[in-house]
Design an enzyme around this catalytic site. Structure first.
Site, PDB file in Angstrom:
ATOM      1  N   HIS A  56      14.643   4.334  37.349  1.00 48.81           N
ATOM      2  CA  HIS A  56      14.494   3.514  38.559  1.00 48.81           C
ATOM      3  C   HIS A  56      15.313   2.225  38.446  1.00 48.81           C
ATOM      4  O   HIS A  56      15.558   1.724  37.353  1.00 48.81           O
ATOM      5  CB  HIS A  56      13.018   3.202  38.851  1.00 48.81           C
TER       6      HIS A  56
ATOM      7  N   ASP B 146      12.654   5.885  33.437  1.00 46.87           N
ATOM      8  CA  ASP B 146      12.733   7.040  34.339  1.00 46.87           C
ATOM      9  C   ASP B 146      13.897   6.930  35.326  1.00 46.87           C
ATOM     10  O   ASP B 146      13.999   7.721  36.260  1.00 46.87           O
ATOM     11  CB  ASP B 146      11.408   7.237  35.101  1.00 46.87           C
TER      12      ASP B 146
ATOM     13  N   ASP C 172      11.386  -7.019  43.684  1.00 45.26           N
ATOM     14  CA  ASP C 172      10.159  -6.248  43.908  1.00 45.26           C
ATOM     15  C   ASP C 172       8.932  -7.085  43.583  1.00 45.26           C
ATOM     16  O   ASP C 172       9.032  -8.186  43.038  1.00 45.26           O
ATOM     17  CB  ASP C 172      10.181  -4.945  43.081  1.00 45.26           C
TER      18      ASP C 172
ATOM     19  N   GLU D 271      11.490   4.615  42.408  1.00 51.53           N
ATOM     20  CA  GLU D 271      11.146   5.658  41.449  1.00 51.53           C
ATOM     21  C   GLU D 271      11.859   6.970  41.793  1.00 51.53           C
ATOM     22  O   GLU D 271      12.398   7.116  42.900  1.00 51.53           O
ATOM     23  CB  GLU D 271       9.619   5.869  41.457  1.00 51.53           C
TER      24      GLU D 271
HETATM   25  C1  F6R Z   1      11.801  -5.431  37.827  1.00 46.09           C
HETATM   26  C2  F6R Z   1      12.580  -4.246  38.118  1.00 46.09           C
HETATM   27  C3  F6R Z   1      12.537  -3.048  37.244  1.00 46.09           C
HETATM   28  C4  F6R Z   1      12.874  -3.373  35.798  1.00 46.09           C
HETATM   29  C5  F6R Z   1      12.806  -2.109  34.956  1.00 46.09           C
HETATM   30  C6  F6R Z   1      13.120  -2.380  33.501  1.00 46.09           C
HETATM   31  O1  F6R Z   1      12.031  -6.422  38.821  1.00 46.09           O
HETATM   32  O2  F6R Z   1      13.248  -4.258  39.085  1.00 46.09           O
HETATM   33  O3  F6R Z   1      13.467  -2.105  37.726  1.00 46.09           O
HETATM   34  O4  F6R Z   1      14.152  -3.932  35.735  1.00 46.09           O
HETATM   35  O5  F6R Z   1      11.537  -1.544  35.054  1.00 46.09           O
HETATM   36  O6  F6R Z   1      12.122  -3.191  32.969  1.00 46.09           O
HETATM   37  P1  F6R Z   1      12.332  -3.906  31.578  1.00 46.09           P
HETATM   38  O7  F6R Z   1      13.483  -4.818  31.753  1.00 46.09           O
HETATM   39  O8  F6R Z   1      11.060  -4.648  31.341  1.00 46.09           O
HETATM   40  O9  F6R Z   1      12.605  -2.841  30.587  1.00 46.09           O
END
Ligand code: F6R
Length: 260
Positions: free
Chosen positions: A137, A135, A66, A142
């Site tokens: 995702h 959440d 992403d 989302e």
């Molecule tokens: C980032 C991504 C997100 C993160 C998620 C957890 O490329 O795909 O899904 O993996 O928001 O973020 P952290 O690891 O910072 O808790």
């Protein structure tokens, strides 16, 4: 779905072992890279193995999950720059071997379609590293995301923007509202999914992912439909799992030949 409960350092070694095994047996493998805190220890371990053990990514290609929309090219939190800092510049990927969705494109839908095609042209992702949002995702799919979604623009939830404000001087107003993200069906096309989650803040999302009903409300639940999904969690992230004891016993008695 395999669930491994272990300390964070061990989880990073387990994920790095899987990536190393793949890259050594198939040097031209395609790996999927996640951003955020969850994979950082894995990237440290891969960089160490590159320097100390000669693990090479010279023929390997990588696709990011992403990207924020609209962050300037030089912004340190632009995911392309984060991936460069955290892993790409620390190993020996060939120039242009790491690709991400173009959050600065004039035509965002066209950029998303081109990104999907690039993944297909590369032969698909062999191993996809994932984190999970509080959440539920994965990538930036989302709650409410179609389980059949492909790379597209999404609006970040307030919760995700709050969670990520720590990367933007703790100022939620600096966190972009939009992103481009691989869809859930894009992620599901990868051959092996390896998700890492640590800390109590992830416990409910991990419980839903592994044990909840499959639902767009908790997008990571789509992983229950994947034939080869591995979930690596520490004790805190595992603290809401109903079958935690079973997962621990299963991993402890896993046949040595089975691999991840
Ligand atoms: C980032 C991504 C997100 C993160 C998620 C957890 O490329 O795909 O899904 O993996 O928001 O973020 P952290 O690891 O910072 O808790």
């Amino acid at each position: 779905m395999e669930i491994v409960i272990a300390p964070a350092e061990e989880l990073a070694r387990i994920a790095a072992d899987a990536i190393e095994g793949l890259v050594r047996s198939k040097p031209e493998a395609v790996i999927g890279l996640a951003t955020g805190s969850s994979p950082l220890k894995v990237y440290d371990e891969l960089a160490r193995r590159h320097t100390q053990d000669g693990l090479s990514f010279a023929q390997t290609r990588a696709f990011m999950l992403d990207e924020y929309v609209g962050l300037p090219a030089e912004h340190p939190e632009r995911y392309r720059n984060v991936i460069e800092t955290e892993i790409a510049s620390r190993v020996d990927f060939a120039p242009d071997a790491v690709q991400g969705p173009d959050g600065l494109a004039d035509d965002l839908p066209a950029a998303c379609a081109a990104y999907e095609q690039a993944i297909v042209d590369a032969g698909g992702v062999d191993l996809q590293i994932l984190g999970i949002g509080t959440d539920g995702h994965i990538a930036f799919n989302e709650p409410g995301s179609s389980l059949a979604s492909r790379t597209r623009i999404k609006t970040l939830t307030a919760q995700t923007r709050e969670d990520n404000a720590r990367f933007f001087d703790d100022d939620i107003e600096q966190v972009p509202r939009h992103c481009l993200t691989q869809g859930l069906a894009t992620i599901m096309s990868a051959k092996h999914l390896v998700l890492l989650a640590t800390g109590k803040g992830k416990a409910e999302a991990v419980h839903q992912l592994a044990e909840g009903a499959i639902s767009a409300l908790w997008p990571a639940t789509v992983m229950q439909l994947h034939p080869h999904a591995t979930v690596l969690v520490d004790d805190a992230a595992a603290s809401r799992l109903q079958l935690a004891d079973y997962y621990r016993q299963t991993y402890a008695s896993k046949p040595g030949w089975q691999g991840l």
